[in-house]
Each structure stands twice: as C-alpha cells, then as structure tokens.
Write an enzyme that holds these catalytic residues in place. Sequence first.
Site, PDB file in Angstrom:
ATOM      1  N   HIS A  82      11.303   2.076  22.869  1.00 32.74           N
ATOM      2  CA  HIS A  82      11.252   3.348  23.595  1.00 32.74           C
ATOM      3  C   HIS A  82      12.377   4.303  23.193  1.00 32.74           C
ATOM      4  O   HIS A  82      12.302   5.491  23.455  1.00 32.74           O
ATOM      5  CB  HIS A  82      11.302   3.091  25.106  1.00 32.74           C
ATOM      6  CG  HIS A  82      10.038   2.470  25.617  1.00 32.74           C
ATOM      7  ND1 HIS A  82       9.040   3.206  26.201  1.00 32.74           N
ATOM      8  CD2 HIS A  82       9.582   1.200  25.561  1.00 32.74           C
ATOM      9  CE1 HIS A  82       8.030   2.402  26.518  1.00 32.74           C
ATOM     10  NE2 HIS A  82       8.343   1.174  26.131  1.00 32.74           N
ATOM     11  N   LYS A 108      21.704  12.531  27.247  1.00 31.28           N
ATOM     12  CA  LYS A 108      20.915  13.702  27.649  1.00 31.28           C
ATOM     13  C   LYS A 108      21.710  15.000  27.503  1.00 31.28           C
ATOM     14  O   LYS A 108      21.155  16.094  27.656  1.00 31.28           O
ATOM     15  CB  LYS A 108      20.400  13.543  29.076  1.00 31.28           C
ATOM     16  CG  LYS A 108      19.660  12.234  29.350  1.00 31.28           C
ATOM     17  CD  LYS A 108      18.241  12.204  28.785  1.00 31.28           C
ATOM     18  CE  LYS A 108      17.556  10.860  29.075  1.00 31.28           C
ATOM     19  NZ  LYS A 108      16.222  10.727  28.528  1.00 31.28           N
ATOM     20  N   ASP A 141      16.967  11.536  22.054  1.00 29.63           N
ATOM     21  CA  ASP A 141      16.033  10.985  23.029  1.00 29.63           C
ATOM     22  C   ASP A 141      14.860  10.376  22.274  1.00 29.63           C
ATOM     23  O   ASP A 141      14.327  11.010  21.356  1.00 29.63           O
ATOM     24  CB  ASP A 141      15.529  12.120  23.936  1.00 29.63           C
ATOM     25  CG  ASP A 141      15.299  11.639  25.355  1.00 29.63           C
ATOM     26  OD1 ASP A 141      15.097  10.433  25.544  1.00 29.63           O
ATOM     27  OD2 ASP A 141      15.323  12.490  26.272  1.00 29.63           O
ATOM     28  N   LYS A 158       6.994  16.931  28.659  1.00 25.26           N
ATOM     29  CA  LYS A 158       5.530  16.848  28.738  1.00 25.26           C
ATOM     30  C   LYS A 158       5.055  17.062  30.169  1.00 25.26           C
ATOM     31  O   LYS A 158       4.031  17.714  30.406  1.00 25.26           O
ATOM     32  CB  LYS A 158       5.065  15.486  28.211  1.00 25.26           C
ATOM     33  CG  LYS A 158       5.386  15.292  26.729  1.00 25.26           C
ATOM     34  CD  LYS A 158       4.806  14.013  26.172  1.00 25.26           C
ATOM     35  CE  LYS A 158       4.999  13.986  24.655  1.00 25.26           C
ATOM     36  NZ  LYS A 158       4.339  12.865  24.001  1.00 25.26           N
TER      37      LYS A 158
HETATM   38  C1  GDG Z   1      13.169   6.171  27.886  1.00 25.56           C
HETATM   39  C2  GDG Z   1      13.611   6.924  26.630  1.00 25.56           C
HETATM   40  C3  GDG Z   1      11.317   7.873  26.425  1.00 25.56           C
HETATM   41  C4  GDG Z   1      13.362  12.033  36.565  1.00 25.56           C
HETATM   42  N1  GDG Z   1      13.839  12.502  37.722  1.00 25.56           N
HETATM   43  C5  GDG Z   1      12.982  12.127  38.677  1.00 25.56           C
HETATM   44  C6  GDG Z   1      11.963  11.423  38.100  1.00 25.56           C
HETATM   45  N2  GDG Z   1      12.228  11.363  36.781  1.00 25.56           N
HETATM   46  C7  GDG Z   1      11.340  10.760  35.793  1.00 25.56           C
HETATM   47  C8  GDG Z   1      10.718  11.820  34.926  1.00 25.56           C
HETATM   48  C9  GDG Z   1      10.341  11.048  33.679  1.00 25.56           C
HETATM   49  C10 GDG Z   1      11.376   9.927  33.649  1.00 25.56           C
HETATM   50  O1  GDG Z   1      12.058   9.924  34.894  1.00 25.56           O
HETATM   51  C11 GDG Z   1      12.416  10.144  32.567  1.00 25.56           C
HETATM   52  O2  GDG Z   1      11.806   9.849  31.352  1.00 25.56           O
HETATM   53  P1  GDG Z   1      12.404  10.296  29.962  1.00 25.56           P
HETATM   54  O3  GDG Z   1      11.384  10.093  28.921  1.00 25.56           O
HETATM   55  O4  GDG Z   1      12.830  11.711  30.071  1.00 25.56           O
HETATM   56  O5  GDG Z   1      13.732   9.414  29.711  1.00 25.56           O
HETATM   57  P2  GDG Z   1      14.266   7.868  29.890  1.00 25.56           P
HETATM   58  O6  GDG Z   1      14.302   7.457  31.307  1.00 25.56           O
HETATM   59  O7  GDG Z   1      15.572   7.846  29.205  1.00 25.56           O
HETATM   60  O8  GDG Z   1      13.208   6.931  29.119  1.00 25.56           O
HETATM   61  C12 GDG Z   1      12.809   8.186  26.482  1.00 25.56           C
HETATM   62  C13 GDG Z   1      10.935   6.991  27.605  1.00 25.56           C
HETATM   63  O9  GDG Z   1      11.766   5.842  27.689  1.00 25.56           O
HETATM   64  C14 GDG Z   1       9.490   6.534  27.486  1.00 25.56           C
HETATM   65  O10 GDG Z   1       9.272   5.828  26.306  1.00 25.56           O
HETATM   66  O11 GDG Z   1      10.608   9.090  26.519  1.00 25.56           O
HETATM   67  O12 GDG Z   1      13.179   8.863  25.300  1.00 25.56           O
HETATM   68  O13 GDG Z   1      15.007   7.231  26.703  1.00 25.56           O
HETATM   69  O14 GDG Z   1       9.061  10.497  33.814  1.00 25.56           O
HETATM   70  O15 GDG Z   1       9.648  12.349  35.619  1.00 25.56           O
HETATM   71  N3  GDG Z   1      10.913  10.911  38.788  1.00 25.56           N
HETATM   72  C15 GDG Z   1      10.897  11.127  40.122  1.00 25.56           C
HETATM   73  N4  GDG Z   1      11.882  11.816  40.732  1.00 25.56           N
HETATM   74  C16 GDG Z   1      12.929  12.322  40.074  1.00 25.56           C
HETATM   75  O16 GDG Z   1      13.811  12.921  40.675  1.00 25.56           O
HETATM   76  N5  GDG Z   1       9.868  10.658  40.842  1.00 25.56           N
END
Ligand code: GDG
Length: 731
Positions: free
Chosen positions: A161, A274, A368, A375
């Site tokens: 990931h 980030k 990232d 998205k």
């Molecule tokens: C790893 C990789 C890759 C955030 N704030 C709230 C909330 N979120 C959710 C978002 C999003 C998720 O958290 C964050 O996903 P990301 O992809 O931005 O980043 P990582 O957590 O670092 O994930 C990354 C991912 O794995 C998938 O393969 O994209 O690059 O680092 O879904 O919506 N959700 C809720 N409340 C919040 O306040 N419910």
Amino acid sequence: MSKLIMVSNRLPVKIHADGTAERTTGGLASALEGAALEIEQVWVGWPGGAEEDFEDTEKVRAELKKSGVAPVFLTQDELDGFYEGYSNGTLWPLLHYMVERARFSRDWWEAYRQVNEKFAEVIMEVADEGDQVWIHDYHLFLVPSLLRGQKKGLKVGFFLHTPFCTSEIFRVLPNRVELLKGVLGADVIGFHTYNYLRHFRSALLRVLGWESETEGMWHKGREVRMGVYPIGHNHAGFESVMSQPDFPAILEKHRQELAGKRMILNVERLDYTKGLPEKLAAMRRFLTLHPDKRDEVLFVLIAVPSRQGVKEYDLLTEEVQREVGAINGEFGRVGHSPIQFLHRGFPIADLAAFYALCEVCLVTPLRDGMNLVAKEFLDCQRPEFSDRPGVLILSEFAGAAQELSHSIQVNPYDIDDVAEALNRALEMPDNERRSRIDMMQGRLRKQDSGNWARRFLKDLEKVPDREERVAIMEMKPLAVQLAEEVQAGRKLGLFLDYDGTLRDFVDVPDHAVPDPDLPGLIRDLAAVGNISLAVVSGRPSTFLEKHLGGLGATLVGEHGYRWLDGGSGDWQLFNPHVNTEWKHSIREHLEQVCLLTPGTHMEEKQSALVWHYRKADPEFGAWRARGLLDELTGMAANLPVTVHHGQKIVEISSLQVSKGVAVEHFIKEWNCSLALVAGDDQTDETMIALEPEGVEFFAVKVGKGSTRATYRTDITGMRVFLEALRDELRR
Ligand code: GDG
C-alpha cells in the site's frame, strides 16, 4: 471449495471490554465487500492491544472465530519491536524516501521476523489445500515466502500500500535481501503504480542480481507475477451516506458553520509523510501574498490522530499546533481565524459534507502510496450539494497523481508553487472546475475499491492450481518411461549441462560447486549398465575434474573441446586441429572492454574467449554486453567463430567446437538407441537441436527462454527427474 484468507496487520474488528468482539468496516473490509465475491473469507491479523492485556485470549479467539477472524496476538515486546520499531520506525520512513528518519536495530528486525512467522503459523492453521491468501503491506514482507513449501498449494498474493522507493534507498536497509526474498514467495505482487513496480524490479536486480520482466519473473520453479493495481476509494460507502435522508441536514449544518467562507480543506492522518508543516508554510505564503483573500478563505485542517505516544508523532502534533497558532495570530482578526485545526476523526457523513462543500481540496503529501482523500473529494463533488465546484490541488508525489491528471499538480516542497496553486484554484472559473472534475470523476467511480480488489483477486485466481503447476514441470512420467526402456535392454545416453541445469547460478562461478547430493546421484546413474552419462559443460576441464571427476560419468569441457572418458584418465581433444588464430584480435578487444567496464574480466579457454560481467553494475554490464555483441558481429563475420550471449557472459568460441558435435560423437560411440539432452542456455541448443538417426531423442530445456526442446522444466524439476530415474531403476 477454496476460500480467501485476507491477511493484514490490523484486523477490522473491535474487541469490547467484556471479551466480545464485532467486525468493523475498515478500508480493506469495505473493498472486499464492494468486490462482492462469492467465496468464503477468513481474516488473519492483529486484533489490537497487547496480548497480556487480554483477560482471556481463548475467549476472544472463540468469539472472533464466529465471524471468520483468526487473531494473531502480539505481546507488548513484540509490538514494540515489530510494529513501532521495524514497521513504523524503519520501513515506513524508508519506503517514503525519508532515510534520515529511519532507525535501524537488530532487535527490531528479530521481532519483525518472529512476528511474520507468527502470522504465517496462524495462516497455516486456517488454510486448506488450494486456498487463496492475500497479504497486505510492508508489515508482512516475509510472510509470502514463509508460506512456501508448506505443501498446501496455496495461491499467495501480496499488495504493497505504500510506495516502493528507489533501489538506491532500499539498499540502505540492512535486511534488504531477506525482505525481497520474502515477498518473492508470492505468486502475484501488486503495486499502486508502475513506478513502484519499476523500483521493485530494480531492487531485485541491484540487491539480488536477479533479472525480471515487467510482468514478473521465474523464481524457484514458479512464475511470480508483478502487476499495477491502483487502489480506488470506497465509492459505495460514500454513495450510501450521501443518499441517507439525514445527509441534507448534515450538509446544511456545515454550510451554516462556514458562514459564506471559502473552505480550503485538508484531510489526513497526522503523519510526517503527509507534509503538514510544508502545507502550513504554503498557507502562510499565500496569506502573505494575498491580503485581499485573508478574510474570505478558511483553511480547515482535519488531522486524524495517528501513532499517538510515539515521540516523533507527538512532536509533529506540537509543531503543527504551534504554527497554526502563529499563523492565526498573525493573519486572523476578531471573529475570524484563517486556519481551523481539527485534531480528531469525523463520521464519514461529515467528511462527505466537507468534501462536497469545499472549494479547494489541498492534498499535498511529501510521499504517498496512493492517497484516497483526493479520490473521495472528487466523488463527493456534486452540483446538487454546492453551486461552486471545487478544485483538487494534488502533490506530484502521491501515487494518485498519475491517474488524476486533471488536478492542479504541485511539488509539495516548493512552497511558492503551492501558494500560487492555491490562488490559481480560487480564481479558476466554474466551468473549468466542473469540466476537470467530470473528466476524473467517471473513471474513479468505476475504479473503486471493490473493483480494485476484484482485479487483484482475479489475477490471483489465475495462478495455476498446484496440480497444473506440477504438471508443467512434471518429469516423473518421462523418468518412468525411460527406466522401463532401459530395463528392457535399450541403451540410454544422458547428456547433461552443468550450470543452470544441475546447479543453480551463484555470484562467483567458482562457488557453484555441486551440492552434496549431486555426486552420489551422478555416480548411481552412471553405474547403471545400460546408461552412459556425460556432463557437457562450458566449464574448464580443471573445474569439472575437481568436482565431478571419478564418478563414472564422462566429462565434456569447454563446450565440447575436451573430454575425459568416464571421468578419469587423460583429457582428450575432439579436434586437435581447431583453428584458434582468431583469438589474437578478439582478445585485444575484450581486454579493452574489461578496462572500460569495472567488475568484468576475460577468461581464456583453449577454443574460446569469455567476457564475464556478473560482478559489474547489472545495467551497465548488460548495456556493455549489447554493444560488444554488435561490435563482434562485425569483427567476427569472417572468422571461424560463433558468438554466444549467455548468463552474464559473452563467449566467442571456435565454430568447429560445440556441445552438439560432442553429443553426436558419443551417441554413436556408445551405441545409444535412446538419448536425453538437457540444458538451459543457447550453447545447449546445439545439442537440443540434434536429430540423430535411429535414436529416440528427448530434449529438455531447463528454465525460461526460446528453445527447440519438447520438454521444459526447472532445476528442481530436473533433479526430480534424475532421482526418479534412479529410483525406478532400483525397483
Ligand atoms: C495507506 C497509504 C494508500 C481520514 N480522516 C477521516 C477519515 N479518513 C480516511 C480517509 C481515507 C483514509 O482515512 C486515508 O487514506 P489515505 O489513502 O489518504 O492514506 P493512509 O491512511 O496513509 O493509507 C496510502 C492507502 O494506504 C490505501 O492503499 O492510499 O497511500 O499510505 O479513506 O477518508 N475517515 C473518517 N473520518 C475522518 O475524520 N471516517
């Protein structure tokens, strides 16, 4: 019926104080739900908390079993070393290019190794023959290979990931070799982007010296497929909250809170990858450069707490809080502070409302793997929720940048660039905003997380079943057939190449000595009355005699230049009059090439010259080899030589000498009515291509590559064949 075993560090479960447990919907769980698979699923992972804090782990295990979950309990010590230590203190920063943050400790590595073994054990407890196992992320790099050789014919997938960093950074890891070999236990390895795949391949080449193709590689008798599977967001989840009857009220509440301000939104897990401090610097620059906009914009920074209690993260939180205070102090006025820092998580409905209402979504990680926030924002942008479409500002270092090409892309380290992008986004006309969103939105909704899971699992499913996999290399029936013929009185000639056929390649050719079982096997076969065996190699006579002499097998060295009958006595030449005058001019040229290419050397044989580049930089060596081949084509046009590009060698040898000529000689000499030749490279094709008259002829290609052989196997399959032949003859 086979089942799917999902393996992630953290389980999608919540354990209550009374020991009862319930399933939750994390990102992966909802992706699987969206994939709507008709296959039984089991989860393996860490349930959260330290093992010693559970009153009754057996009770929790039994509870979780009811919902198809097998927990891997971890002690506090294991969590410190494996999770906080090696996973988050070493691998996470390194994979995100932050070498200076990475810390190394042998104790952490030991804990990582042990916990990966624990995961593999729990997987093996729940796995049945033919199951599919899908392992997620950098915490579990070693698990794929730990599942190999467990005799259950599992299909193993691995998905990373995070980014896979450039090999120059990966090389910094003291345990780089073990990590790479660990992942190669998988049948399918997936990455978010082609770049990560490219870096992974380059690490295989530079760390292990193993070549691969974009689609994958051949490793230990299996095909390891590599692929690009960009993850999507949970479209169904967002769709569902936005169509709930209470969503308009949630939207309205946040609209009121904004009181007409133009929201610039940032959503992230508070993590140094980030780039929040850099973002704050860009906001400060923007506010400095655009005093007219200070009052109309509102930066909303939602930062979900992450890895709390870890010093580095606590310091980051303090730094951010300090800077937010400083900016608000400098640019705010009574009734309005330009930045709101919300250090907590929100329900998904509120998040959707923020995405729908914001005018700019600022997604500028320093690195990232993908980034789902970008998205999700695009998906929630709908005309019915807001009159003004929003604009996505996206870091070029997020995996998502490749797909979301209609965003405004920035270099997050370039503060001025980001500040300018903010202004450009705010100034962008509505029709341009809308059309950019439209261009990205349609694709995103189709390529959601369910689709991602479906595509990966489809490829995993395509991995041949164990039965088929064995069938590709199944050499036993041939061994049985030949044994019967030999027992019926026919004479069999066995002609076996050495390197790459009887023995794997190693970095230093002289280290490729026979493994302990090989001499006995050769001796046993050569001792069978109706079998004559020759090891036909490109190796010099000294090497062959030292390691394979005296076993009863005839040795043929230097690609058929010399031979030693029965492996003892005096070496003889097939053709004492071989013309080697050409060596003079080619030798000089090769010497020059060696001087210009560090790590290469020339080997001189009686009838050949060989340029070795195994120890050169792999890409430089391969490039130089291609050039040398071109030059030799011209130089050797009128010489009695053949030029051969083998495994990290370029060999120029006399035309009058070949393995084929040698084998033909012995087939006649030994009166064979059956003959089997086996080899792995182009020099072996001279024997593989033989069509000896009146002889039943079997040609075996060992490994990949084009061939005229009718059988193909790998080194393990070859050994299985020879052992089966011996065992059948002993019956
Ligand atoms: C790893 C990789 C890759 C955030 N704030 C709230 C909330 N979120 C959710 C978002 C999003 C998720 O958290 C964050 O996903 P990301 O992809 O931005 O980043 P990582 O957590 O670092 O994930 C990354 C991912 O794995 C998938 O393969 O994209 O690059 O680092 O879904 O919506 N959700 C809720 N409340 C919040 O306040 N419910």
